[in-house]
Each structure stands twice: as C-alpha cells, then as structure tokens.
Design an enzyme around this catalytic site. Structure first.
Site, PDB file in Angstrom:
ATOM      1  N   ARG A  78      -4.737  -9.691 -15.361  1.00 41.29           N
ATOM      2  CA  ARG A  78      -4.441  -8.245 -15.586  1.00 41.29           C
ATOM      3  C   ARG A  78      -4.709  -7.584 -16.661  1.00 41.29           C
ATOM      4  O   ARG A  78      -4.054  -6.975 -17.409  1.00 41.29           O
ATOM      5  CB  ARG A  78      -2.731  -8.289 -15.531  1.00 41.29           C
ATOM      6  CG  ARG A  78      -2.158  -8.720 -14.169  1.00 41.29           C
ATOM      7  CD  ARG A  78      -0.598  -8.750 -14.227  1.00 41.29           C
ATOM      8  NE  ARG A  78      -0.146  -9.701 -14.789  1.00 41.29           N
ATOM      9  CZ  ARG A  78       1.156  -9.820 -15.371  1.00 41.29           C
ATOM     10  NH1 ARG A  78       1.905  -8.613 -15.164  1.00 41.29           N
ATOM     11  NH2 ARG A  78       1.529 -10.634 -16.054  1.00 41.29           N
TER      12      ARG A  78
ATOM     13  N   GLU B 111      20.168  -6.373 -12.083  1.00 41.02           N
ATOM     14  CA  GLU B 111      18.945  -7.095 -11.833  1.00 41.02           C
ATOM     15  C   GLU B 111      18.334  -7.547 -13.083  1.00 41.02           C
ATOM     16  O   GLU B 111      16.998  -7.931 -12.750  1.00 41.02           O
ATOM     17  CB  GLU B 111      18.153  -6.201 -10.984  1.00 41.02           C
ATOM     18  CG  GLU B 111      18.944  -5.746  -9.762  1.00 41.02           C
ATOM     19  CD  GLU B 111      18.048  -5.036  -8.711  1.00 41.02           C
ATOM     20  OE1 GLU B 111      17.026  -5.119  -8.813  1.00 41.02           O
ATOM     21  OE2 GLU B 111      18.312  -4.140  -7.786  1.00 41.02           O
TER      22      GLU B 111
ATOM     23  N   CYS C  18       1.921  -3.979 -11.409  1.00 44.43           N
ATOM     24  CA  CYS C  18       1.487  -4.836 -10.633  1.00 44.43           C
ATOM     25  C   CYS C  18       2.721  -5.591  -9.707  1.00 44.43           C
ATOM     26  O   CYS C  18       4.001  -5.865 -10.254  1.00 44.43           O
ATOM     27  CB  CYS C  18       0.710  -6.024 -11.088  1.00 44.43           C
ATOM     28  SG  CYS C  18      -0.637  -5.147 -11.846  1.00 44.43           S
TER      29      CYS C  18
ATOM     30  N   HIS D 111      11.022   8.201 -11.852  1.00 41.65           N
ATOM     31  CA  HIS D 111       9.784   7.892 -12.382  1.00 41.65           C
ATOM     32  C   HIS D 111       9.622   8.796 -13.756  1.00 41.65           C
ATOM     33  O   HIS D 111       8.684   8.467 -14.491  1.00 41.65           O
ATOM     34  CB  HIS D 111       8.867   8.474 -11.325  1.00 41.65           C
ATOM     35  CG  HIS D 111       8.754   7.623 -10.203  1.00 41.65           C
ATOM     36  ND1 HIS D 111       9.221   7.658  -9.087  1.00 41.65           N
ATOM     37  CD2 HIS D 111       8.381   6.304 -10.135  1.00 41.65           C
ATOM     38  CE1 HIS D 111       9.252   6.740  -7.977  1.00 41.65           C
ATOM     39  NE2 HIS D 111       8.338   5.908  -8.626  1.00 41.65           N
TER      40      HIS D 111
HETATM   41  C1  LIG Z   1      10.072  -0.589  -5.829  1.00 37.51           C
HETATM   42  N1  LIG Z   1       8.640  -1.130  -5.969  1.00 37.51           N
HETATM   43  C2  LIG Z   1       8.230  -2.487  -5.734  1.00 37.51           C
HETATM   44  C3  LIG Z   1       7.184  -2.678  -4.633  1.00 37.51           C
HETATM   45  N2  LIG Z   1       6.932  -4.005  -4.381  1.00 37.51           N
HETATM   46  C4  LIG Z   1       7.458  -4.952  -5.120  1.00 37.51           C
HETATM   47  N3  LIG Z   1       7.327  -6.161  -4.793  1.00 37.51           N
HETATM   48  N4  LIG Z   1       8.608  -4.754  -5.968  1.00 37.51           N
HETATM   49  C5  LIG Z   1       9.025  -3.402  -6.264  1.00 37.51           C
HETATM   50  O1  LIG Z   1       9.971  -3.470  -7.185  1.00 37.51           O
HETATM   51  N5  LIG Z   1       6.578  -1.616  -4.151  1.00 37.51           N
HETATM   52  C6  LIG Z   1       7.159  -0.448  -4.228  1.00 37.51           C
HETATM   53  C7  LIG Z   1       7.743  -0.142  -5.633  1.00 37.51           C
HETATM   54  C8  LIG Z   1       6.348  -0.131  -6.699  1.00 37.51           C
HETATM   55  N6  LIG Z   1       7.159  -0.126  -7.927  1.00 37.51           N
HETATM   56  C9  LIG Z   1       6.873  -1.161  -9.148  1.00 37.51           C
HETATM   57  C10 LIG Z   1       7.555  -0.820 -10.181  1.00 37.51           C
HETATM   58  C11 LIG Z   1       7.539  -1.827 -11.275  1.00 37.51           C
HETATM   59  C12 LIG Z   1       6.520  -2.777 -11.215  1.00 37.51           C
HETATM   60  C13 LIG Z   1       6.725  -3.628 -12.308  1.00 37.51           C
HETATM   61  O2  LIG Z   1       7.162  -3.351 -13.282  1.00 37.51           O
HETATM   62  N7  LIG Z   1       5.805  -4.471 -12.339  1.00 37.51           N
HETATM   63  C14 LIG Z   1       5.721  -5.466 -13.664  1.00 37.51           C
HETATM   64  C15 LIG Z   1       5.827  -7.166 -12.994  1.00 37.51           C
HETATM   65  C16 LIG Z   1       7.116  -7.371 -12.506  1.00 37.51           C
HETATM   66  C17 LIG Z   1       7.260  -8.733 -12.666  1.00 37.51           C
HETATM   67  O3  LIG Z   1       7.107  -9.593 -11.767  1.00 37.51           O
HETATM   68  N8  LIG Z   1       7.500  -9.360 -14.117  1.00 37.51           N
HETATM   69  C18 LIG Z   1       7.935 -10.660 -14.407  1.00 37.51           C
HETATM   70  C19 LIG Z   1       6.771 -10.992 -15.105  1.00 37.51           C
HETATM   71  C20 LIG Z   1       6.603 -10.456 -16.261  1.00 37.51           C
HETATM   72  C21 LIG Z   1       5.233 -10.417 -17.091  1.00 37.51           C
HETATM   73  O4  LIG Z   1       4.156  -9.758 -16.935  1.00 37.51           O
HETATM   74  N9  LIG Z   1       5.508 -11.514 -18.200  1.00 37.51           N
HETATM   75  C22 LIG Z   1       4.284 -11.559 -19.087  1.00 37.51           C
HETATM   76  C23 LIG Z   1       4.698 -11.994 -20.459  1.00 37.51           C
HETATM   77  C24 LIG Z   1       5.805 -10.875 -20.828  1.00 37.51           C
HETATM   78  C25 LIG Z   1       6.077 -11.258 -22.319  1.00 37.51           C
HETATM   79  O5  LIG Z   1       5.971 -12.236 -22.737  1.00 37.51           O
HETATM   80  O6  LIG Z   1       6.765 -10.283 -22.735  1.00 37.51           O
HETATM   81  C26 LIG Z   1       3.212 -12.625 -18.292  1.00 37.51           C
HETATM   82  O7  LIG Z   1       3.729 -13.304 -17.512  1.00 37.51           O
HETATM   83  O8  LIG Z   1       2.117 -12.571 -18.866  1.00 37.51           O
HETATM   84  C27 LIG Z   1       9.175 -11.060 -15.073  1.00 37.51           C
HETATM   85  O9  LIG Z   1       9.897 -10.023 -15.084  1.00 37.51           O
HETATM   86  O10 LIG Z   1       9.386 -11.952 -15.325  1.00 37.51           O
HETATM   87  C28 LIG Z   1       4.539  -5.179 -14.264  1.00 37.51           C
HETATM   88  O11 LIG Z   1       4.583  -5.429 -15.384  1.00 37.51           O
HETATM   89  O12 LIG Z   1       3.691  -4.556 -13.704  1.00 37.51           O
HETATM   90  C29 LIG Z   1       6.035  -2.982  -9.670  1.00 37.51           C
HETATM   91  C30 LIG Z   1       6.039  -2.214  -8.955  1.00 37.51           C
HETATM   92  N1  LIG Z   2      17.562  -2.444  -5.900  1.00 39.80           N
HETATM   93  C1  LIG Z   2      16.208  -2.161  -6.299  1.00 39.80           C
HETATM   94  C2  LIG Z   2      15.693  -1.233  -5.356  1.00 39.80           C
HETATM   95  C3  LIG Z   2      14.303  -0.706  -5.657  1.00 39.80           C
HETATM   96  S1  LIG Z   2      13.847   0.362  -4.204  1.00 39.80           S
HETATM   97  C4  LIG Z   2      16.175  -1.408  -7.563  1.00 39.80           C
HETATM   98  O1  LIG Z   2      17.229  -0.903  -8.112  1.00 39.80           O
HETATM   99  O2  LIG Z   2      15.085  -1.498  -8.141  1.00 39.80           O
END
Ligand SMILES: CN1c2c(nc(N)[nH]c2=O)NC[C@@H]1CNc1ccc(C(=O)N[C@@H](CCC(=O)N[C@@H](CCC(=O)N[C@@H](CCC(=O)O)C(=O)O)C(=O)O)C(=O)O)cc1
Ligand SMILES: N[C@@H](CCS)C(=O)O
Ligand SMILES: [Zn+2]
EC number: 2.1.1.14
Length: 780
Positions: free
Chosen positions: A16, A508, A540, A718
């Site tokens: 990423r 959450e 992502c 957003h």
């Molecule tokens: C509601 N939405 C979603 C969709 N699809 C999903 N599967 N989930 C959804 O919520 N589709 C429609 C929309 C799209 N919207 C979003 C909104 C936000 C994100 C998002 O914030 N994605 C995060 C990754 C989320 C995640 O899995 N986090 C993990 C890992 C975190 C991470 O990256 N950790 C780092 C280290 C961090 C540190 O040390 O501080 C790593 O592992 O390297 C977690 O929380 O544990 C994003 O960052 O992109 C996605 C879709």
């Molecule tokens: N319970 C979820 C829905 C996202 S569509 C949230 O609040 O993020």
C-alpha cells in the site's frame, strides 16, 4: 500466434505504498515531487512485472493518484467550473481538490484524518460525488456535466506515462475510458441530456488517440464497460457514429467490455470499426461461440479468460477447452487476458507466506492474486505458442492444486447442509406484522419522537489502529489490547450520553473493518495478511475469502455489546454486518451458487441476532450497504437476485420477538429502483444515506408509502464540516413532508469511523438539537 495483456493492474502497491504516500502528502509531510516519485516507482515496478510475466504489452494509463475516472476529467479538460480554479493551481493540487473538496478553515483536520472525499465545504467547493464502479466495491469520482461543458486535451500526464514506459523499453498499450462510458458515468447538473455532449467530446477523443499513437502506443485499449448494460436506445445508437468518427485518428483500438454479457449489444460491439474486441469470458462464457461467428476475421479477439474479480486459481484445463475451438476458428489468432482490470484483486500472494501469515499453505495453494493471474495467462499462451510440453510442470501443479481444493474436507460441512435442509419455511418471517411490533417496541423502548442515533462506528483513531497493529505483531498482549478497546468503548458511550443521543452504539473500536472482523470469526472464511484492494482514494479494504461452508463457531459480538450496554441505561444497539454485505465484500467461493453461500451466512448471523436478544439487547442493526451494489448489471437477472438476497436478510433478522427492534442500514446507492424489495426486508427501522441528495432520495420512500420507520441521514459523514442545526432541521422538515413524522429517526448518513472526534461531537451536538426542535414543532 497468441498474444497476452492485462486490462489494468492494481495501483496501490503490494505494501500500500501509494496509500501511505498520499496520506503523507495530504498531511503536508511529502511534497508533490516526492509523491510523483512514488507513483513513478510503482508504475515501473508494475510494468516490469507485466513484462517478466511474458505479456506482449504493458498497460499504461491504469495508474491514478486517486481514481482513473478523475484522471479523465483532467485529461479531457472538464473540471467543473464551480471549483473556480484560476490557472494558478498545479495539476495535482486541482486533482486532489476535485477528489477531496476544500474546507479552508478546517483543512488541517481534513488532511490529518487522511479522509478521502470531502462533502460540502465552507468555501462552497464540495468534492465530486463518489459512487460505485459497476457492481464492485471500488468507488469512482462522478464527472459533472452542464449544457455548456467544454472539452479539451488538458493534461499531458497520460502521454508522459507512455513516454516513461517507452523509455524503459516496453511495448505499450495505452488504456482510456471510452467517450460513451465516460459520459454515461457522469451526472447532469442541470436539466439536459448529457449524451448531447458527445458531439463536442469526440473531436477531443480524436486528438487524444492521435497523440497516443504519436507517443508510441502501439495499441489503445478503449474501455466501454457500459456495453454490458441494458442501454437506452439513444445510447446504443450513438456508438456506431462515434466510433466511425474515432477511426479517423487511425490508432489501433481495442474496444474493451467487461463485467457482464454483451447480450443485445454483441452485434453492435462486433460491428464497430475497431481493430480488436475484448470480452469477459468469465461472466459471459456462453457468448464466446457467437463472438467467434460475428467478429469479422480481420479483427483481434481478446478473451478475458482469467477471473479478474476473484482470487481462485484458474481451472486451466477448462480454460483451454474454451479457448481451443476459438483459436481454431480464428486461425490461431487470439489475445488472452484477465476478464477485467486486476484493480479488484490484491497484488501478490508473496506477502501471504511465512510463519505469522494467517493463510495456511493449503489455502494459499488454491489462490491466484494479480501477479499469479498474469502467470496463469502466460501458461495458457505458451500451451498454444510453444506446445503443452513446455509448461507441463505448471499445468500439473495447477491441476494438483485444483484437485486438492475439490477433495479438501475443509470445504463441505455436513452440519451446515443438514441445518439448511431442516430450515422451516417460515424462518424468514417475523412473528407479527409491523404495526403490532411497532406498538410493542414503543412500549418497551419508550423513545421520544424523532429518536436520535448513529450508524455504528465512531472515529477509528490512529491510536486504535496502532494498538491493533501492535497486538497483531505480538507486541501487545491480548488482555492489554482488550483493555484498550474497552476504554475506547466506554469513552464512546460517555460521549454519546453527554451529547444526549437516545439510542447508543458501542462504536466498533474493536473492528478492523465491518466485513473482515466477521470474516475472522466465521468458519468457512479465511483472511489474509496483506490482501489489500483499493476502495476509494487512499482507502483500502482487505476482503476475506469464503472457501467453505459457513457457520458461526461462537458468538462474535455479544461480549462487547453487553459490556457496552452495561455502561448505560439507554438502549445499546447491537451492530452486525448482514449476509449480503458479507458476501458482496468478500471473495466468494466459485464452486457453489452465491445464493447458497448467502443463505449459510444468513444462518450464522441469525444465530448472532438470537444471542444478542438473549443477552438483553433490545435493538439490533444488521447493516446491508452492499445490497444495491450486488444487483446484477442486467435487469433480467434482478428478480432472482432480489429473491434470494432479501430472503437471506430476513432469515438473519427473524428469530427475534416482536419487542426486539431490528434496524438495517444502507448507503452508497440509490434505492428507488428496488423499493418494494427494501420494504420486503421488513426491518423495523432503516437508516439510509440521503443528505447528499438533499433528501431527494427519500421521495421514493414517500411515494411508495414505505410502511416501517426510517432514519434519513441528515449529514454527510465524508466531510469534516460541522453541519449547522438549521440545515439539519431543514432536511428533517423535508423528510417529514414525505414520511409520517412519527416514523422518522434522526441520524447521520453512515458510520463515523473516518472522522475525528472534535468534528464528530460538534456535528452530533447540532443533530441532537435539531431533533429537539422538531419535537417541539411536531409534538412528542
Ligand atoms: C463502508 N465502506 C466499506 C466498504 N467495504 C468494506 N469492506 N468495509 C467498509 O467499511 N465499502 C464501502 C465503504 C468504503 N469505505 C471505506 C472507508 C474506510 C476504509 C478504511 O479506512 N480502510 C482502512 C483499512 C481498514 C482496516 O482494515 N484497518 C486495519 C489495519 C489498519 C492498518 O493499516 N494498520 C497498519 C499499521 C497501523 C499503525 O501501526 O498505526 C498496518 O497494518 O500496516 C485495522 O484497523 O486493524 C485504510 O486505512 O485504508 C475503507 C473503506
Ligand atoms: N456500522 C457501519 C456501517 C457502515 S456502512 C459503520 O457505522 O461504519
Ligand atoms: Zn453506511
């Protein structure tokens, strides 16, 4: 001779890299030149991968700093005038302004959260709207059109990238979105027909194609995915003259279609004056024979034979059986490719090996991510070009993997089959009709009129993510991690109480993602270490893999929910992701119908619903944001999908007593075309995204006389902008004009995980105040 190519490659990077560079750039920690260097390095790496995999051309033009449709808005010089650019801004600055909007007085907060699309901003420059790319979980930025929208070739980025690839010695196929798909995917911002803009757009496409040719692109892949839709007659009729006009540029065009059968557009696609046609042989295998008949012999046929939307190894023998008669029919000339761009799958399986990797060797052996898919295409090509013996070992390995998957005892669970067979016919029905349930719930809950609530998530702060990352790395023990999450939940509960919200959520905090979190706990699901796929901008997701029969070994949310309920006397909503969203946002097994998998997931969620009720939780929300996105692209397939999708939801939602209130939540889509089915879900309350459409979306619910309760979102999550109380009051008044006031709830559009706490608290304070004012006006 068989050639090979890909329609596109993931741009985010195996680690990423693009996400992290973008977010640093937005925070002001990385300048534009350094960001461009990261982009260049990713492109070069991905082209090298394509060349090393034996592809005959590298694909140039699939890279984007945010979204490829946004790239076209700049390329074609149609940045909306409302952004007020005065020519002094750099191209990249304008690009991110289109994508994220600007909020001059809160820019620090917007950049700091790494959020992507911003909504209405203080200086009146809301970002472009974002919406789903066909039936995928990728979101594109919606072009805006006015009757006077003008076009011009306004960016050299694509031509520079072609030069970049050529300088590295690559044979180049450029990719652009076709003019009709570009217009179709956009939105009129005044009353007129955007198809009328085609006449003005085509000369610019002509220049674009000529310049690509002059820059050394041997081929131009021109994507027209809308040929897979049921198009209005005027749009269909526009294709032929448009492509006749484009032929004057004398570029070698490959018209690319994907995601669904061409059906009644097949003939049209074969007729267009292009040098090659790409078709999705995974979604439309039955059309290959007709294509072989209809596509003129002098044109190239590109067969999308490897699934670009899923992660399973290809059955190479079956693929060869499909390809052999085609190749014969076409005199040994074919192009092989993935079915669509590989944007929708993770980069490589390489990151999934090692002792800490969550995928075991057996499961990993069943998979192919983007890089491995290119290797599969090369094997197929070599069978034709060099003979089967030259790839005998690769074929044997592939056969072994497939046979192992078919024979694995991990796939079928007889207990799941037995349970499904014994499922009573009325398992999808609540005990009483809605009016009786409503009375009982009102008595139990004692909520005021216009009850206030939120959609589930509260800010996923850097501290929460860091704690989870440390826990996953083994640097934080389980007890300490859980203690941290408990503190976060308690904090969220306290804040909601002091804001005066009526129905609370736990926030959450403990969930990495609303789908992955459940995928990690359900049998039949697996998850990856780094299987990231771009969802929008820098955001992502890591879709879980559904490889076997699904069941729920133990409760998944009961402990955290009852903990949160124990902290407050107000109702705490249980928060679950629904079966269709779990299905839609996962990589789904391809060895049984999706409907069967959906039903299995529904039973697992049903068990969780029953357990939450047993634990005393009075309100349970089952999120289904992806139910609309799952609709097949062809209308003719809607009815069957909606029948099993709504049944799956109802099975999940129906084990409870009348007094237990079931909510559902939907966002990211327009629902008016499936309102009867949404009503048939029979959720007691539905919360939906409506603020960005100024409640227009709600009109359909009013016209349809939607029978149950509704929470139309009163502000766009957003944006970091704090919505004014008066604005939310206005939206609620608008809602009350179409929905009976006693059925209205007050809530934001969606969850607040991408927001920061200060703006979240300020927005919710105003929202609660708006609800109070409505209560005074309407009584209650
Ligand atoms: C509601 N939405 C979603 C969709 N699809 C999903 N599967 N989930 C959804 O919520 N589709 C429609 C929309 C799209 N919207 C979003 C909104 C936000 C994100 C998002 O914030 N994605 C995060 C990754 C989320 C995640 O899995 N986090 C993990 C890992 C975190 C991470 O990256 N950790 C780092 C280290 C961090 C540190 O040390 O501080 C790593 O592992 O390297 C977690 O929380 O544990 C994003 O960052 O992109 C996605 C879709
Ligand atoms: N319970 C979820 C829905 C996202 S569509 C949230 O609040 O993020
Ligand atoms: Zn949502």
């Amino acid at each position: 001779m068989i050639l090979s190519h890909t329609l596109g490659f993931p741009r985010i990077g195996a680690q990423r890299e693009l996400k992290f560079a973008l977010e640093r750039h937005w925070r002001g920690e990385l300048d534009a030149a350094a960001l461009e260097a990261v982009g260049r390095e990713l492109r070069q790496r991905h082209w090298a991968l394509q060349r090393d995999a034996g592809l005959d051309f590298v694909t140039v033009g699939d890279f984007a700093y945010y979204d490829h449709v946004a790239n076209h808005i700049q390329l074609l010089g149609c940045e909306p005038a409302r952004f007020g650019f005065d020519g002094s801004e750099g191209e990249l600055t304008r690009y991110f302004t289109l994508a994220r909007g600007v909020a001059a007085d809160i820019a620090g907060s917007a950049a700091g959260c790494g959020c992507a699309a911003a909504g209405p901003a203080h200086d009146g420059r809301p970002a472009l709207e974002m919406t789903k790319w066909f039936d995928t979980n990728y979101h594109y930025l919606v072009p805006e059109f006015l009757p006077d929208t003008a076009f011009s070739l306004a960016s050299s980025r694509l031509f520079d990238e072609v030069a970049e690839a050529r300088a590295l010695g690559h044979a180049v196929k450029a990719v652009v979105l076709g003019p009709l798909s570009f217009l179709w995917l956009g939105k009129e911002k005044a009353t007129f027909d955007r198809l009328a803009l085609l006449e003005r757009l085509l000369p610019v496409y002509g220049q674009l194609l000529s310049r690509l040719k002059a820059a050394g692109a041997e081929w131009v892949q021109i994507d027209e995915p809308i040929l897979g839709l049921d198009l209005p007659a005027a749009w269909r009729a526009a294709f032929e003259p448009a492509y006749i006009a484009l032929a004057a540029a004398r570029a070698r065009l490959m018209l690319a279609t994907y995601f669904s059968p061409l059906a009644d557009n097949l003939n049209l696609a074969c007729r267009l004056p292009v040098a090659a046609l790409h078709v999705d042989a995974v979604r439309a295998p039955d059309e290959l024979a007709a294509l072989a008949d209809w596509l003129p012999a002098h044109k190239e046929l590109s067969v999308g034979i490897v699934d670009g939307r899923n992660i399973w190894r290809t059955d190479l023998d079956r693929a060869l059986a499909r390809l052999l008669p085609l190749a014969e029919r076409r005199g040994g000339r074919l192009w092989l490719a993935p079915s669509c761009s590989l944007l929708h799958v993770p980069v490589s399986l390489a990151a999934e090996a090692g002792p800490r990797a969550p995928l075991d060797d057996e499961l990993r052996g069943w998979l192919a991510f983007a890089t491995e898919k290119l290797a599969e295409i090369d094997i197929l090509k070599r069978v034709f070009n060099d003979g089967e013996d030259t790839v005998a070992e690769d074929l044997a390995a592939s056969r072994r993997a497939l046979a192992a998957r078919r024979a694995s005892p991990r796939v079928a669970d007889p207990a799941v089959a037995a349970r499904l067979a014994a499922l009573p016919a009325d398992a999808d029905r609540r005990r009483s009709a809605f009016p009786l349930r409503q009375a009982r719930q009102r008595e139990r809950l004692g909520l005021p009129a216009f009850p206030t609530t939120t959609i589930g998530s509260f800010p996923q702060t850097a501290e929460i993510r860091a704690a989870r990352a440390a826990f996953k790395r083994g640097e934080l023990d389980s007890a300490s991690y859980r203690e941290r999450m408990a503190q976060e939940i308690a904090h969220a509960v306290r804040r909601q109480e002091s804001l005066g919200l009526d129905v609370l959520v736990h926030g959450e905090a403990e969930r990495n993602d609303m789908v992955e979190y459940f995928g990690e706990q359900l049998a039949g699901f697996a998850f990856t270490a780094s299987g990231w796929v771009q969802s929008y901008g820098s955001r992502c997701v890591k879709p879980p893999l559904i490889y076997g029969d699904v069941s729920r070994p133990q409760p998944m949310t009961v402990e955290w929910t009852t903990y949160a309920q124990g902290l407050t006397a107000r109702p705490m909503k249980g928060m679950l992701t629904g079966p269709i969203t779990l299905l839609q946002w996962s990589f789904v097994r391809d060895d049984q119908p999706r409907a069967d998998t959906a039903l299995q997931i529904a039973l697992a969620i049903r068990d969780e619903v029953a357990d939450l009720e047993r634990a005393g939780i009075a309100i349970i929300q089952i999120d289904e944001p992806a139910i609309r996105e799952g609709l097949p692209l062809r209308h003719g397939d809607w009815r069957a999908y909606l029948a099993w999708a709504t049944r799956a939801f109802r099975i999940a939602a129906s084990p409870v007593a009348d007094e237990t209130q079931i909510h559902t939540h939907m966002c990211y889509a327009e629902f008016n075309d499936i309102l009867p089915e949404i009503a048939a879900l029979d959720a007691d309350v539905i919360t939906i995204e409506t603020s960005r459409s100024d409640m227009e979306l709600l009109a359909g619910f009013g016209d349809f006389r939607y029978p149950n309760e509704i929470g139309p979102g009163v502000y766009d999550i957003h944006s970091p902008q704090v919505p004014a109380t008066a604005e939310m009051e206005r939206l609620l008044e608008k809602a009350a004009a179409v929905i009976p006031a006693q059925n209205l709830w007050v809530n934001p559009d969606c969850g607040l995980k991408t927001r920061a706490w200060p703006e979240t608290e300020a927005a919710l304070r105003n929202m609660v105040e708006a609800a109070k004012r409505l209560r005074v006006r309407y009584g209650g």
